[in-house]
Design a protein around this motif. Structure first.
Motif, PDB file in Angstrom:
ATOM      1  N   HIS A  45      13.865   7.146 -10.396  1.00 54.47           N
ATOM      2  CA  HIS A  45      14.646   6.396  -9.421  1.00 54.47           C
ATOM      3  C   HIS A  45      14.248   6.851  -8.027  1.00 54.47           C
ATOM      4  O   HIS A  45      14.321   8.029  -7.703  1.00 54.47           O
ATOM      5  CB  HIS A  45      16.146   6.623  -9.649  1.00 54.47           C
ATOM      6  N   THR A  46      13.830   5.942  -7.206  1.00 53.46           N
ATOM      7  CA  THR A  46      13.383   6.280  -5.867  1.00 53.46           C
ATOM      8  C   THR A  46      13.554   5.077  -4.956  1.00 53.46           C
ATOM      9  O   THR A  46      13.612   3.934  -5.425  1.00 53.46           O
ATOM     10  CB  THR A  46      11.904   6.726  -5.864  1.00 53.46           C
ATOM     11  N   THR A  47      13.665   5.345  -3.662  1.00 53.42           N
ATOM     12  CA  THR A  47      13.787   4.241  -2.705  1.00 53.42           C
ATOM     13  C   THR A  47      12.432   3.611  -2.423  1.00 53.42           C
ATOM     14  O   THR A  47      12.359   2.544  -1.824  1.00 53.42           O
ATOM     15  CB  THR A  47      14.388   4.756  -1.386  1.00 53.42           C
ATOM     16  N   LEU A  48      11.356   4.273  -2.843  1.00 57.91           N
ATOM     17  CA  LEU A  48      10.022   3.730  -2.619  1.00 57.91           C
ATOM     18  C   LEU A  48       9.700   2.664  -3.652  1.00 57.91           C
ATOM     19  O   LEU A  48       9.991   2.822  -4.833  1.00 57.91           O
ATOM     20  CB  LEU A  48       8.967   4.840  -2.701  1.00 57.91           C
ATOM     21  N   ASP A  49       9.078   1.575  -3.217  1.00 59.96           N
ATOM     22  CA  ASP A  49       8.528   0.603  -4.142  1.00 59.96           C
ATOM     23  C   ASP A  49       7.017   0.583  -3.953  1.00 59.96           C
ATOM     24  O   ASP A  49       6.463   1.342  -3.159  1.00 59.96           O
ATOM     25  CB  ASP A  49       9.152  -0.778  -3.928  1.00 59.96           C
ATOM     26  N   THR A  50       6.347  -0.274  -4.709  1.00 58.84           N
ATOM     27  CA  THR A  50       4.883  -0.314  -4.646  1.00 58.84           C
ATOM     28  C   THR A  50       4.387  -0.618  -3.240  1.00 58.84           C
ATOM     29  O   THR A  50       3.471   0.039  -2.724  1.00 58.84           O
ATOM     30  CB  THR A  50       4.347  -1.386  -5.621  1.00 58.84           C
ATOM     31  N   GLN A  51       5.002  -1.589  -2.584  1.00 57.78           N
ATOM     32  CA  GLN A  51       4.551  -1.993  -1.255  1.00 57.78           C
ATOM     33  C   GLN A  51       4.677  -0.851  -0.249  1.00 57.78           C
ATOM     34  O   GLN A  51       3.749  -0.588   0.534  1.00 57.78           O
ATOM     35  CB  GLN A  51       5.353  -3.203  -0.776  1.00 57.78           C
ATOM     36  N   LYS A  52       5.818  -0.150  -0.265  1.00 49.73           N
ATOM     37  CA  LYS A  52       6.010   0.958   0.672  1.00 49.73           C
ATOM     38  C   LYS A  52       5.041   2.094   0.399  1.00 49.73           C
ATOM     39  O   LYS A  52       4.504   2.713   1.327  1.00 49.73           O
ATOM     40  CB  LYS A  52       7.448   1.468   0.588  1.00 49.73           C
ATOM     41  N   THR A  53       4.796   2.369  -0.870  1.00 52.78           N
ATOM     42  CA  THR A  53       3.863   3.440  -1.235  1.00 52.78           C
ATOM     43  C   THR A  53       2.455   3.113  -0.762  1.00 52.78           C
ATOM     44  O   THR A  53       1.776   3.955  -0.151  1.00 52.78           O
ATOM     45  CB  THR A  53       3.864   3.654  -2.756  1.00 52.78           C
ATOM     46  N   MET A  54       1.999   1.891  -1.036  1.00 53.43           N
ATOM     47  CA  MET A  54       0.656   1.495  -0.627  1.00 53.43           C
ATOM     48  C   MET A  54       0.521   1.483   0.897  1.00 53.43           C
ATOM     49  O   MET A  54      -0.515   1.852   1.441  1.00 53.43           O
ATOM     50  CB  MET A  54       0.323   0.106  -1.191  1.00 53.43           C
ATOM     51  N   LEU A  55       1.583   1.078   1.578  1.00 51.94           N
ATOM     52  CA  LEU A  55       1.560   1.051   3.036  1.00 51.94           C
ATOM     53  C   LEU A  55       1.397   2.461   3.598  1.00 51.94           C
ATOM     54  O   LEU A  55       0.648   2.676   4.565  1.00 51.94           O
ATOM     55  CB  LEU A  55       2.840   0.413   3.570  1.00 51.94           C
ATOM     56  N   MET A  56       2.067   3.438   2.987  1.00 53.89           N
ATOM     57  CA  MET A  56       1.938   4.818   3.455  1.00 53.89           C
ATOM     58  C   MET A  56       0.530   5.359   3.232  1.00 53.89           C
ATOM     59  O   MET A  56      -0.015   6.082   4.069  1.00 53.89           O
ATOM     60  CB  MET A  56       2.967   5.702   2.752  1.00 53.89           C
ATOM     61  N   VAL A  57      -0.079   5.003   2.098  1.00 53.34           N
ATOM     62  CA  VAL A  57      -1.445   5.462   1.830  1.00 53.34           C
ATOM     63  C   VAL A  57      -2.412   4.832   2.833  1.00 53.34           C
ATOM     64  O   VAL A  57      -3.318   5.509   3.355  1.00 53.34           O
ATOM     65  CB  VAL A  57      -1.865   5.133   0.389  1.00 53.34           C
ATOM     66  N   MET A  58      -2.219   3.558   3.122  1.00 55.23           N
ATOM     67  CA  MET A  58      -3.081   2.901   4.116  1.00 55.23           C
ATOM     68  C   MET A  58      -2.886   3.518   5.497  1.00 55.23           C
ATOM     69  O   MET A  58      -3.844   3.687   6.263  1.00 55.23           O
ATOM     70  CB  MET A  58      -2.799   1.397   4.137  1.00 55.23           C
ATOM     71  N   ALA A  59      -1.639   3.882   5.820  1.00 52.67           N
ATOM     72  CA  ALA A  59      -1.381   4.549   7.089  1.00 52.67           C
ATOM     73  C   ALA A  59      -2.076   5.901   7.143  1.00 52.67           C
ATOM     74  O   ALA A  59      -2.573   6.324   8.193  1.00 52.67           O
ATOM     75  CB  ALA A  59       0.124   4.721   7.290  1.00 52.67           C
ATOM     76  N   ALA A  60      -2.132   6.593   6.010  1.00 47.39           N
ATOM     77  CA  ALA A  60      -2.797   7.890   5.950  1.00 47.39           C
ATOM     78  C   ALA A  60      -4.307   7.769   6.145  1.00 47.39           C
ATOM     79  O   ALA A  60      -4.968   8.725   6.571  1.00 47.39           O
ATOM     80  CB  ALA A  60      -2.498   8.565   4.615  1.00 47.39           C
ATOM     81  N   LEU A  61      -4.857   6.600   5.828  1.00 43.75           N
ATOM     82  CA  LEU A  61      -6.291   6.360   6.025  1.00 43.75           C
ATOM     83  C   LEU A  61      -6.621   5.958   7.465  1.00 43.75           C
ATOM     84  O   LEU A  61      -7.786   5.945   7.853  1.00 43.75           O
ATOM     85  CB  LEU A  61      -6.778   5.267   5.073  1.00 43.75           C
ATOM     86  N   ALA A  62      -5.595   5.638   8.246  1.00 45.95           N
ATOM     87  CA  ALA A  62      -5.812   5.146   9.611  1.00 45.95           C
ATOM     88  C   ALA A  62      -6.579   6.125  10.509  1.00 45.95           C
ATOM     89  O   ALA A  62      -7.466   5.702  11.260  1.00 45.95           O
ATOM     90  CB  ALA A  62      -4.473   4.773  10.251  1.00 45.95           C
ATOM     91  N   PRO A  63      -6.288   7.443  10.479  1.00 39.18           N
ATOM     92  CA  PRO A  63      -7.067   8.352  11.334  1.00 39.18           C
ATOM     93  C   PRO A  63      -8.566   8.304  11.055  1.00 39.18           C
ATOM     94  O   PRO A  63      -9.381   8.300  11.987  1.00 39.18           O
ATOM     95  CB  PRO A  63      -6.482   9.732  10.997  1.00 39.18           C
ATOM     96  N   ALA A  64      -8.942   8.266   9.780  1.00 36.00           N
ATOM     97  CA  ALA A  64     -10.363   8.188   9.431  1.00 36.00           C
ATOM     98  C   ALA A  64     -10.964   6.859   9.870  1.00 36.00           C
ATOM     99  O   ALA A  64     -12.128   6.792  10.287  1.00 36.00           O
ATOM    100  CB  ALA A  64     -10.549   8.377   7.921  1.00 36.00           C
ATOM    101  N   LEU A  65     -10.177   5.784   9.791  1.00 35.42           N
ATOM    102  CA  LEU A  65     -10.654   4.479  10.244  1.00 35.42           C
ATOM    103  C   LEU A  65     -10.916   4.486  11.751  1.00 35.42           C
ATOM    104  O   LEU A  65     -11.929   3.954  12.216  1.00 35.42           O
ATOM    105  CB  LEU A  65      -9.628   3.403   9.888  1.00 35.42           C
ATOM    106  N   VAL A  66     -10.036   5.112  12.500  1.00 35.24           N
ATOM    107  CA  VAL A  66     -10.209   5.195  13.960  1.00 35.24           C
ATOM    108  C   VAL A  66     -11.457   5.994  14.303  1.00 35.24           C
ATOM    109  O   VAL A  66     -12.276   5.571  15.132  1.00 35.24           O
ATOM    110  CB  VAL A  66      -8.962   5.838  14.611  1.00 35.24           C
ATOM    111  N   VAL A  67     -11.625   7.150  13.657  1.00 39.14           N
ATOM    112  CA  VAL A  67     -12.813   7.977  13.925  1.00 39.14           C
ATOM    113  C   VAL A  67     -14.088   7.221  13.571  1.00 39.14           C
ATOM    114  O   VAL A  67     -15.067   7.233  14.325  1.00 39.14           O
ATOM    115  CB  VAL A  67     -12.740   9.304  13.137  1.00 39.14           C
ATOM    116  N   SER A  68     -14.093   6.537  12.438  1.00 40.31           N
ATOM    117  CA  SER A  68     -15.278   5.790  12.006  1.00 40.31           C
ATOM    118  C   SER A  68     -15.610   4.661  12.970  1.00 40.31           C
ATOM    119  O   SER A  68     -16.788   4.378  13.228  1.00 40.31           O
ATOM    120  CB  SER A  68     -15.054   5.217  10.605  1.00 40.31           C
TER     121      SER A  68
END
Length: 335
Positions: free
Chosen positions: A18-41
């Motif tokens: 049981h968690t407040t996270l759903d698939t969409q929120k989880t995937m959004l957080m992972v994509m946000a975590a990739l943002a620094p590498a995207l900016v550097v690239s």
């Protein structure tokens, strides 16, 4: 005597979390975590990075949407799982890769690896990793033509070897570990800046999206094996200034170790559930990566190692579950 079952106590297959996270929120957080590498690239390679990433995201989402329509399934294109897969595909290929080849990779990941096995949560291997390997085998030249950073490009030279390519040939000069840590080297988006990927990984651990066990075991195993190998075999000429310890650091900064360990080997679906299983998985990925790097035909082995360990995940889960049950039974017997 007739048995009465309370349907409120009937449960389906686990896990039951049981968690407040759903698939969409989880995937959004992972994509946000990739943002620094995207900016550097984007800074290192230019705006084509953004174009390639956008194409991979759009193609992946479109393939999933079309499949759901054709198969008359519930529409899942907007849960961001396909968008994340597209992003990871972009992170695993050269920023100069022809668009049509990238789209083929998205088709392989979404339709063949994900949907043909039942959709989200049913695939037994990581879709983005598998797509990268298929593209690497099918379009070897395009997949090994690495753009140089904009600052290093000249009128005659715009592509060059990655650090692992230089090491494999033992010709040329390896970039400094500081350059690899910050992100001023050639390669894919997923191997340019270690610090950007670490920032994203720390964010995911903080938010409890991923466990640090697999990344720590993966990266630690790569470091230890490299340390032992170069202490025994000596440092190659192209890395004479690094020393044994510097080469161990080099191997965790070079190639796809950081991206693979943090963002791909931690996939919920294709990795073990129990703690001991995660340790085995991470160590296995590290061992296979270094075996391929040091003794294999390819300079890089991260993708192959994760794919092979994905295949072994059901067996790892089975063995670790039996071991856990055995320990519990022994503990109860002692009481």
């Amino acid at each position: 005597m007739e048995k009465n079952y309370n349907t409120n106590l009937l449960v389906g297959q686990g896990p039951h979390i049981h968690t407040t996270l759903d698939t969409q929120k989880t995937m959004l957080m992972v994509m946000a975590a990739l943002a620094p590498a995207l900016v550097v690239s984007t800074v290192v390679f230019g705006p084509r990075v953004l174009l390639l990433t956008a194409v991979c995201i759009i193609a992946s989402v479109a393939f999933e949407a079309c499949w759901n329509v054709l198969m008359k399934k519930e529409q899942t294109a907007m849960d961001l799982s396909a968008a994340l897969t597209g992003t990871l595909i972009a992170f695993n290929v050269p920023s100069g890769l022809p668009i049509w080849i990238a789209i083929i990779g998205c088709f392989v990941a979404i339709i063949i690896v994900k949907q043909l096995f039942g959709g989200l949560g049913k695939n037994f291997v990581n879709p983005a990793i598998t797509a990268r390997i298929v593209l690497f085998i099918s379009y070897a030249t395009a997949m090994t033509t690495w753009p140089l950073p904009k600052a290093q490009q000249t009128a005659d030279v715009v592509t060059g070897a990655t650090p692992l390519g230089v090491l494999a040939e033992n010709a040329g000069e390896l970039p400094s570990n500081v350059s690899m840590f910050i992100g001023t080297i050639g390669g894919s988006m997923g191997e340019v800046s270690a610090i950007a990927l670490l920032i994203g990984g720390a964010f995911l651990v903080w938010k409890k999206i991923i466990s640090p066990i697999i990344p720590a075991c993966f990266i630690g195993t790569v470091f230890v094996i490299a340390l032992i190998y170069y202490a025994a075999a000596g440092v190659p000429e192209c890395a004479a200034d690094k020393g044994v310890f510097g080469m161990a650091i080099f191997h965790i900064l070079a190639g796809g170790v950081m991206l693979g360990a943090i963002f791909m080997a931690t996939d919920y679906v294709t990795t073990p559930t129990l703690t001991m299983g995660k340790v085995i998985f991470g160590v296995g990925c590290g061992v296979l990566t270094m075996v391929i790097r040091l003794w294999g035909a390819y300079p890089e082995g991260v993708s192959f190692s994760i794919l092979l360990m994905n295949i072994l995940t059901p067996l790892i889960d089975q063995l670790t579950t039996k071991q856990m049950v055995k320990k519990y039974e022994q503990k109860e017997g002692a009481k």
